[in-house]
Scaffold this motif. Structure first.
Motif, PDB file in Angstrom:
ATOM      1  N   ASP A 104      -7.849  -1.877   8.628  1.00  0.00           N
ATOM      2  CA  ASP A 104      -9.255  -2.753   8.442  1.00  0.00           C
ATOM      3  C   ASP A 104      -8.503  -4.310   8.150  1.00  0.00           C
ATOM      4  N   VAL A 105      -7.381  -3.554   7.490  1.00  0.00           N
ATOM      5  CA  VAL A 105      -6.809  -4.294   6.649  1.00  0.00           C
ATOM      6  C   VAL A 105      -6.266  -5.982   7.322  1.00  0.00           C
ATOM      7  N   SER A 165     -11.959  -0.433  16.836  1.00  0.00           N
ATOM      8  CA  SER A 165     -12.830  -1.129  15.450  1.00  0.00           C
ATOM      9  C   SER A 165     -13.540  -2.589  15.677  1.00  0.00           C
ATOM     10  N   GLN A 210      -8.584  -8.313   7.790  1.00  0.00           N
ATOM     11  CA  GLN A 210      -9.281  -9.013   7.262  1.00  0.00           C
ATOM     12  C   GLN A 210      -8.313 -10.165   6.812  1.00  0.00           C
ATOM     13  N   PHE A 268      -1.857   6.978   4.210  1.00  0.00           N
ATOM     14  CA  PHE A 268      -2.422   5.824   5.214  1.00  0.00           C
ATOM     15  C   PHE A 268      -2.547   5.291   6.670  1.00  0.00           C
ATOM     16  N   PRO A 269      -4.354   5.721   6.714  1.00  0.00           N
ATOM     17  CA  PRO A 269      -3.923   6.181   8.410  1.00  0.00           C
ATOM     18  C   PRO A 269      -4.214   4.535   9.150  1.00  0.00           C
ATOM     19  N   TYR A 270      -3.712   4.500  10.490  1.00  0.00           N
ATOM     20  CA  TYR A 270      -4.344   3.923  11.437  1.00  0.00           C
ATOM     21  C   TYR A 270      -5.595   2.587  10.518  1.00  0.00           C
ATOM     22  N   GLU A 271      -6.728   4.235  10.887  1.00  0.00           N
ATOM     23  CA  GLU A 271      -8.254   3.033  10.565  1.00  0.00           C
ATOM     24  C   GLU A 271      -7.291   1.673   9.152  1.00  0.00           C
ATOM     25  N   LYS A 272      -6.868   2.873   8.276  1.00  0.00           N
ATOM     26  CA  LYS A 272      -6.691   1.504   7.321  1.00  0.00           C
ATOM     27  C   LYS A 272      -6.162   0.443   7.722  1.00  0.00           C
ATOM     28  N   LEU A 273      -5.031   0.437   8.359  1.00  0.00           N
ATOM     29  CA  LEU A 273      -3.888  -0.141   8.785  1.00  0.00           C
ATOM     30  C   LEU A 273      -5.375  -1.393   9.511  1.00  0.00           C
ATOM     31  N   TRP A 275       1.175  -1.123   0.201  1.00  0.00           N
ATOM     32  CA  TRP A 275       0.117  -0.112  -0.193  1.00  0.00           C
ATOM     33  C   TRP A 275       0.802   0.789   0.109  1.00  0.00           C
ATOM     34  N   THR A 287      -8.713   3.844  18.987  1.00  0.00           N
ATOM     35  CA  THR A 287      -9.312   3.062  17.798  1.00  0.00           C
ATOM     36  C   THR A 287      -9.023   2.209  17.530  1.00  0.00           C
TER      37      THR A 287
END
Length: 179
Positions: A79-80, A119, A83, A72-77, A29, A115
């Motif tokens: 999410d990855v 999450s 998954q 690439f914010p921590y929230e997106k990390l 990413w 966060t």
């Protein structure tokens, strides 16, 4: 990404079972500066792979990610991360059993802790999983990079990596729950 604009750097640390399988999903990413396989959460300094696998050091196999939160914010990390794992399994991940293969989010700041908690709660409330989310959220401590042959394993031995991922049950689980 231009260095002249002052790249921001933060750390994120995630345990998700075998660290070989946790590098590639993050490594590709924009804003990800590095992904290091290693050991954290234990009580032995500079543990070896054999020591961690023995279950006597208390360490988790983990990845430590250096990232630019503006890109690439921590929230997106997070999410990855979710998954890539079975967050309902308290005994390890897929074919890898034992404490060194358990899942955990190791937070580096109060903001990361909050966060991560939000999450985790959102994932639990989503109804995606029938069982409770058991992934722990733990304050980050010392992180010890794994031996060199473990770093970027998916690039060094792609056929072994892909065969292991598939045979472990990880890919089938991800396909069933996230795709």
């Amino acid at each position: 990404m231009s260095e002249s604009h002052g790249e921001q750097r933060e750390l994120a640390t995630f345990a998700g079972g075998c660290f070989w399988c946790m590098v590639k999903p993050f490594d590709q990413w924009p804003g990800i500066i590095s992904v290091i396989s290693g050991y954290t959460g234990g009580h032995t300094e500079n543990p070896t792979y054999a020591e961690v696998c023995s279950g006597t050091t208390g360490h988790y196999e983990a990845v430590q990610i250096t990232f630019d939160p503006a890109v690439f914010p921590y929230e997106k990390l997070l999410d990855v991360y979710w998954q890539q794992i079975d967050p309902t399994d308290a005994g390890g991940q897929f074919v890898d059993r034992g404490s060194s293969y358990k899942t955990a989010i190791f937070y580096h700041s109060e903001a990361q802790r909050q966060t991560a908690e939000a999450s985790k709660q959102a994932l639990g409330a989503s109804g995606r999983f029938a069982k409770p989310i058991v992934t722990e959220i733990i304050e980050a401590g010392p992180f010890y990079p794994a031996e060199g042959y473990h770093q970027d394993f998916y690039k060094k031995d792609p056929s072994h990596y892909q065969g292991y991922r598939s045979a472990s049950g990880r890919d089938a689980f991800i396909q069933a729950h996230w795709r």
